[in-house]
Motif scaffolding. Structure first.
Motif, PDB file in Angstrom:
ATOM      1  N   SER A  47       0.835  -1.195   0.000  1.00 26.93           N
ATOM      2  CA  SER A  47       0.000   0.000   0.000  1.00 26.93           C
ATOM      3  C   SER A  47       0.874   1.249   0.000  1.00 26.93           C
ATOM      4  O   SER A  47       2.032   1.223   0.420  1.00 26.93           O
TER       5      SER A  47
ATOM      6  N   HIS B 121      -4.729  -0.986   6.322  1.00 28.94           N
ATOM      7  CA  HIS B 121      -5.681  -2.073   6.080  1.00 28.94           C
ATOM      8  C   HIS B 121      -6.646  -2.221   7.256  1.00 28.94           C
ATOM      9  O   HIS B 121      -7.847  -2.441   7.071  1.00 28.94           O
TER      10      HIS B 121
ATOM     11  N   HIS C  97      -0.872 -10.119   4.273  1.00 31.63           N
ATOM     12  CA  HIS C  97      -1.468  -9.501   5.460  1.00 31.63           C
ATOM     13  C   HIS C  97      -0.921 -10.128   6.744  1.00 31.63           C
ATOM     14  O   HIS C  97      -1.100 -11.334   6.966  1.00 31.63           O
TER      15      HIS C  97
ATOM     16  N   GLY D 118     -11.198  -2.830   2.695  1.00 33.17           N
ATOM     17  CA  GLY D 118     -10.633  -3.930   3.449  1.00 33.17           C
ATOM     18  C   GLY D 118     -11.748  -4.688   4.128  1.00 33.17           C
ATOM     19  O   GLY D 118     -12.695  -4.095   4.652  1.00 33.17           O
TER      20      GLY D 118
END
Length: 627
Positions: free
Chosen positions: A196, A562, A458, A394
């Protein structure tokens, strides 16, 4: 030094702003100075007791920790999360605003009180909004009550932007990120996973780093120095306090022996380096058996086509106070570089790298996987990603998490929000997504990163528990360049016939015989335990817990952008068994002029023998957050 005096970096030291010839001037001590990357233009920080990073807290296992937090910020509210601690019996001390408590408003104070358990490397940080990138964090080390056999160092690592914080970064990510009329594009890792847009300008180790310009010239800012004696062993406790990037940590000319992660001991594993993601912790040991000299400690992101890194110095006693001239290990076919905690499987042959994924590590303790009947209600597939068509928030299983306006744990009747019929297969909705867990049962959870919403790795953090990591599955890769070509085929996303377009909200095992805990290749004897694990894009992680800790426990991606975008859920663990909070626990919520205030209903009582007033076994700290 006066607080209002400006400083500038030169030759690894700090000087007053009006010094013209640094070679003849006395440098300023770095003690008490928020150095960051030495950038001279002011940048807003949030500090703890005037320190950046915040002061490290070191206590003995079993002690009661008391922390008095005063919010001295003029505008922002705060709460403090004690990252990795299970908070057994004190779920209202977990520090998540609007989940376990009300935010601490400007001018208010709040006292945290909880048991220091288990032993290991933990940390604290604010847990509201997008504040963590502004500096309010610090180490929390819980030790066995016995003599230390080896000297230890605490090592925090984060990326840094001396212009923006995460609030600005998130807005720029949504609306487009431009600097001097030039668009800033995202970067990618070797497997094609995207990062990101948090504009990297430097990396900080224990709050110190350097800014490098486009030519590779740096600003000569001071670096963190770890001083060791020769022919001894030392332990480093590394904490990933960052908000975005994974870092590969290494020390020139020294092998690292990985001995623990997230507070749990591992069977030792020798490595050239390891990778740490936001929220993770790794402990490693080194032997200071090299010549008396200075050696670079390196922290390098996994991004391709950019050179983003941070440095610190390992200095042997007696070595001159100069910068190292050491080089990173040359990886060869005869002497490959072993890297622990890889987020992908593929590495080019010419890199001569051997990747060790986290599920290949073993617990040092005899701590077998919890066994129990795992039926349909005890097995949960949780897909973390950015699904959607025009709106791609998200989400977890297509549900983007919406915080309630109250402290959900202590004001449950006032939450007022539910996941409704607009949630489901191939849908995206917004609600306070939760899973109900029954006390004492064994639950198997499969953290996924698949379907239309994949593309980022993640680091998923679970509050209230340290789960058993039983197996990790990875994407399918191009055999030549290592780029992801599709999801792992162990999972059936259902929904859309084209699995790459499916939101994967209702996943299951592709082979139905794997249901009920019958997954081939899972580690049952010595699985490692963690509270934060990287879920690779296109892949999955199988974990288990015993639901024996009543509370509301937040589960979320630890990439700050996120998490704020809604990639989270709550584990509702045995709500009727949750103990009452202390008397006078703060309340909060919306105000409706015409609504009648609900009664303050209780659940259970705290037994008197659960209270610990042993002052000799209590650690008290004062945290004063300010700018």
């Amino acid at each position: 030094m006066k607080d209002e005096e400006a400083l500038y970096p030169k030759d690894g030291k700090l000087y007053k702003y009006d010094v013209v010839n640094a070679s003849t001037a006395e440098p300023i001590s770095t003690e008490g100075v928020a150095i960051a990357d030495g950038w001279e233009e002011p940048r807003l920080l949030i500090v703890v007791n005037g320190q950046f990073p915040g002061p490290a807290m070191e206590v003995y296992e079993g002690q009661t920790i008391i922390v008095h937090v005063t919010n001295s910020l003029p505008s922002e509210s705060v709460s403090i999360h004690w990252h990795g601690l299970p908070q057994r019996g004190t779920p209202w001390m977990d520090g998540v605003s609007f989940i376990t408590q009300c935010p601490i408003m400007p001018g208010q104070s709040f006292t945290y009180r909880f048991k220091a358990t288990p032993r290991g490397t933990f940390w604290y940080h604010t847990h509201i909004g997008l504040m963590r990138s502004m500096g309010p964090y610090g180490a929390l080390i819980i030790r066995e009550k016995k003599q230390l056999r080896e000297e230890e160092f605490v090592f925090t690592i984060t990326e840094w932007n001396h212009d923006w914080d995460s609030n600005i970064a998130q807005l720029k990510e949504e609306d487009g990120m431009f600097v001097n009329r030039k668009q800033i594009n995202p970067t990618y890792s070797l497997d094609g996973a995207e990062y990101s847009l948090f504009r990297f300008q430097s990396a900080l180790i224990n709050g110190k780093g350097r800014y490098y310009d486009s030519t590779g010239k740096h600003n000569e800012a001071p670096l963190e120095v770890f001083t060791v004696s020769q022919n001894a062993s030392f332990i480093f406790r590394v904490i990933g306090v960052g908000v975005q990037y994974p870092f590969r940590i290494s020390i020139d000319n020294h092998d690292l022996t990985i001995i623990a992660s997230d507070g749990f001991d591992l069977q030792p594993r020798s490595a050239e380096s390891f990778i740490i993601n936001p929220g993770e912790r790794f402990d490693f040991r080194i032997q200071s058996d090299k010549s008396v000299n200075n050696y670079w400690i390196r922290a390098t992101t996994l991004e391709l086509d950019v050179d983003h890194f941070g440095l610190a110095i390992l200095r042997y006693e007696g070595a001159p106070e100069v910068e190292p001239q050491s080089s990173r290990k040359l990886c060869t076919p005869q002497s490959k570089c072993v890297v622990v905690n890889c987020p992908f499987l593929f590495n080019p042959t010419q890199s001569n790298t051997e990747c060790i994924t986290f599920d290949q590590l073993k617990s040092k303790a005899d701590d077998p996987t919890p066994k129990g009947p795992i039926g349909e209600k005890e097995e949960h597939f949780l897909n973390f990603g950015f699904p959607g068509i025009s709106w791609k928030p998200g989400a977890t299983n297509g549900r983007t998490f919406k915080m309630p306006a109250v402290s959900a744990l202590t004001q449950p009747q006032e939450i007022g929000l539910k996941c409704k019929d607009d949630c489901g297969d191939e849908k995206v909705c917004q609600c306070p997504y939760s899973l109900d867990l029954e006390n004492g049962k064994v639950y198997q959870m499969i953290f996924l990163n698949m379907g239309a919403g994949k593309g980022f790795a993640h680091p998923i953090h679970m509050h209230g528990y340290s789960f058993y990591v039983m197996k990790m599955g990875y994407a399918r890769y191009n055999a030549t360049n290592g780029k992801i070509i599709g999801d792992n085929l162990d999972i059936n996303c259902r929904g859309n016939a084209d699995r790459e377009l499916s939101f994967c909200n209702e996943a299951t095992w592709a082979n139905s015989s794997w249901l009920g805990g019958n997954v081939p290749g899972i580690e049952l004897e010595n699985p490692p335990r963690k509270d934060t694990i990287i879920v690779p894009t296109g892949g999955y992680v199988v974990v288990r817990i015993i639901a024996d800790n009543p509370g509301l426990w937040f589960v979320h991606c630890h990439i700050e952008l996120h998490n704020m975008d809604g990639m989270a859920l709550v584990l509702n663990n045995s709500f009727p068994l949750i103990p009452l909070p202390p008397p006078g626990f703060p309340r909060c919520g919306n105000f409706d002029y015409n609504a009648q205030a609900p009664p303050n209903k209780s659940t259970t009582k705290i037994k008197d023998d659960d209270k610990d007033d042993d002052e000799n076994n209590t650690v008290t700290a004062m945290d004063n957050l300010g700018k």
